[in-house]
Design a protein around this motif. Structure first.
Motif, short mmCIF file in Angstrom:
data_model
loop_
_atom_site.label_atom_id
_atom_site.label_comp_id
_atom_site.label_asym_id
_atom_site.label_seq_id
_atom_site.Cartn_x
_atom_site.Cartn_y
_atom_site.Cartn_z
N GLY A 300 14.59 5.46 -20.38
CA GLY A 300 13.94 4.58 -19.42
C GLY A 300 14.05 5.13 -18.02
N PHE A 301 13.37 4.50 -17.10
CA PHE A 301 13.40 4.96 -15.71
C PHE A 301 14.75 4.66 -15.07
CE2 PHE A 301 8.80 4.41 -16.46
CZ PHE A 301 8.39 5.69 -16.12
N LEU A 302 15.03 5.43 -14.01
CA LEU A 302 16.31 5.30 -13.32
C LEU A 302 16.30 4.04 -12.47
CD1 LEU A 302 19.02 6.78 -12.75
CD2 LEU A 302 17.92 7.78 -10.75
N ASN A 303 16.92 2.97 -12.99
CA ASN A 303 16.97 1.73 -12.24
C ASN A 303 18.17 1.72 -11.30
OD1 ASN A 303 19.23 1.04 -13.86
ND2 ASN A 303 17.87 0.16 -15.42
N ASP A 304 18.27 0.68 -10.49
CA ASP A 304 19.35 0.62 -9.50
C ASP A 304 20.73 0.57 -10.14
OD1 ASP A 304 17.43 0.69 -7.58
OD2 ASP A 304 17.61 -1.39 -6.94
N ASP A 305 20.84 0.01 -11.35
CA ASP A 305 22.15 -0.07 -12.02
C ASP A 305 22.70 1.31 -12.35
OD1 ASP A 305 22.07 -2.82 -11.93
OD2 ASP A 305 21.24 -3.05 -13.94
N LYS A 306 21.80 2.28 -12.54
CA LYS A 306 22.24 3.64 -12.90
C LYS A 306 22.22 4.62 -11.73
CE LYS A 306 20.83 3.50 -17.79
NZ LYS A 306 20.00 4.16 -18.84
#
Length: 563
Positions: A300-306
């Motif tokens: 998946g896309f790089l979200n803020d959690d990662k």
């Protein structure tokens, strides 16, 4: 147990053994970590390094002080002919290590709970839990290493290091690759698989050392043991080891304290930066994030959690390369410790000064070209080793900062062992504490600046080791009363290192890509060696104590490497 003829090694001989094994171990480690990093990706690396950066300082605190303490105590007993005390030291140490291993294991679990479960990110815990049991059996490995090093026999340590690294390479990379394929690219589980290989490699190393001692012994003959004076009582022996071990263990954190501060402090600060400045960071690292999203579609896309794990993973790649230098030079201190301790005990100041100068000179010869190489070629080296854009865009500038830090850290770490060898463990501890305080302050200021973010951790490491180096250097001079030839042991390698760096600017063959970087490194290394020879940096004493020293010296004189 067989009683074989004992062959003690000089400082230079022991240093060469450990240096060669350490270089081989680091090559194996590079073969492990570089493809692992490319396999796991930036976020997976973040999980891996967060777990390892928690484990390593706890391991050092629990285990590093005792091997050095045992090495020092064994060296002193051996030089005094107290062979029963020598063997008693090993027996006592294994008992102490069992206790410290259990305490360290529990401490690791507590830290994992507070850092992971209270934060709600369960994925981070996989690697942390997998590596925790290593603390239980590493005690055996560390006890034997300290014992053999005190007897000035570096072969068991060297071989055990290689066994540990091969286990990590074959099993760690194999487990990670298999898990990533089976789970469809789960980065957290892949990092945990790599950790499992590290654990099994450590266990194999411990088994080797135990069998090596049982089968080949320590070289103390039966007549030597029987004629030796009665050993101290167990309580006195334990007190003697702990009195040295506690400050030594804390001081030994110097090589890992920066990573521990980073894993606790920098991760917290990065989380805050993402919460308050996510859009700014995404715009700043737009190319790196786009590359991650394009190559890691399964996750998946790089979200803020990662995002904070992403940045910490890039920091881990740069830090790993930097850490090669103090890790390699640390073996010089380990090899010098029993020799310096023996010379100090006998008031042999000629031998003391010679071995201290040799330690500093060898550390300089290793640290200067590597650190300056990072400064001049930081981005190119990161691009050479890692396939992602983030390693070049974010990790490259970090490695350039770490290059300055590598010079000071490479010199500072062996000096800690020198201070420990002359009974100044508390001084070395205080010096490390000063550096840690500076690290915390600089991290707090610079990592919180959005424009610097994770690069602030590299600046903190540099500031920390500048303080530790100068504090250690002047402490050694103060307590040993030595007058080091600074021009010969530091400035000659520094000047040669600068010439090495300038060579890369003169060549300027970046248009050849990765192949150009390899050529620049190779030519610079040749230039560095030539400058050292022209400056007559090497002395006959540096060569004579090496394996086949007389033959090597004749060759060096023949080819005018030594004049």
């Amino acid at each position: 147990m067989q009683n074989n003829k004992r062959k003690q090694q000089s400082f230079e001989y022991g240093a060469i053994i450990l240096l060669c094994s350490t270089i081989l171990v680091k090559i194996i480690g590079a073969v492990f970590k570089i493809p692992l990093s490319n396999l796991l990706g930036e976020v997976g690396r973040g999980y891996f390094y967060r777990a390892y950066d928690i484990f390593n300082p706890i391991y050092t605190l629990a285990m590093a002080g005792l091997p050095i303490a045992v090495s020092k105590v064994v060296a002193e007993h051996f030089s005094a002919g107290r062979y029963k005390d020598v063997r008693q030291s090993l027996t006592v140490t294994k008992k102490i290590f069992t206790i410290t291993g259990l305490i360290a294991f529990v401490l690791m679990l507590v830290i994992v709970y507070f850092l992971v479960f209270l934060n709600g990110n369960i994925e981070q815990s996989y690697s942390m839990f997998i590596i925790a049991p290593a603390l239980l059996f590493c005690c055996v490995m560390s006890a034997y290493r300290g014992y053999f090093e005190g007897l000035r026999n570096m072969y068991p340590t060297a071989i055990s290091n290689i066994i540990e690294s091969l286990g990590k390479l074959i099993l760690g990379l194999g487990f990670a690759f298999a898990i990533m394929n089976v789970t469809g690219g789960n980065e957290a589980l892949g990092a945990a698989g790599a950790m499992l290989g590290i654990v099994i490699g450590g266990a194999a190393s411990a088994v080797f050392l135990h069998c090596r001692y049982k089968l080949k012994g320590d070289g103390i003959t039966k007549s030597e043991y029987d004629s030796s004076v009665q050993s101290q009582d167990t309580k006195t022996a334990i007190k003697a080891i702990i009195a040295i071990a506690v400050p030594v263990a804390l001081a030994s954190l110097a090589n890992t304290v920066t990573s521990f501060i980073d894993v606790v402090m920098v991760n917290f600060q990065l989380d805050n930066l993402v919460d308050n400045n996510a859009d700014f960071l995404r715009k700043m690292y737009e190319k790196s994030i786009a590359d991650y999203n394009a190559t890691r579609q399964l996750n998946g896309f790089l979200n803020d959690d990662k995002l904070s794990a992403f940045l910490y993973g890039v920091r881990g790649n740069a830090f790993t390369l930097y850490n090669l230098i103090p890790t390699i030079t640390s073996v010089l201190g380990v090899s010098a410790l029993p020799v310096v301790a023996s010379a100090w005990k006998k008031n042999n100041f000629a031998s003391l000064n010679k071995n201290i100068e040799s330690t500093i000179k060898l550390a300089s010869i290793i640290s200067m070209p590597a650190g300056i190489g990072f400064i001049f070629l930081g981005k190119n080296i990161m691009s050479l080793l890692y396939s992602d854009v983030a390693s070049y865009e974010i990790g490259g500038p970090m490695l350039q900062i770490y290059g300055f830090a590598a010079i000071f850290a490479g010199l500072a770490i062996p000096l800690i062992n020198i201070l420990q060898a002359i009974g100044k463990e508390k001084i070395s501890l205080l010096n490390v504490a000063y550096g840690a305080v500076i690290k915390v302050i600089v991290n707090f200021i610079f990592v919180s600046i959005p424009q610097l973010n994770v690069k602030g951790a590299a600046i903190g490491t540099l500031a920390s080791y500048i303080i530790i180096f100068f504090a250690n250097f002047f402490s050694v001079i103060k307590f040993t009363k030595m007058k080091p030839n600074v021009f010969n042991i530091i400035f000659k390698p520094f000047f040669a290192g600068v010439c090495c760096g300038l060579t890369t600017l003169i060549l300027n063959i970046n248009f050849l890509g990765k192949f150009g970087t390899v050529i620049e490194i190779a030519v610079s290394a040749i230039v560095y060696f030539i400058i050292l020879v022209l400056f007559n940096t090497f002395s006959p004493d540096d060569v004579l104590a090496l394996p086949k020293g007389e033959k090597v010296l004749k060759a060096f004189i023949k080819f005018k490497i030594i004049r």
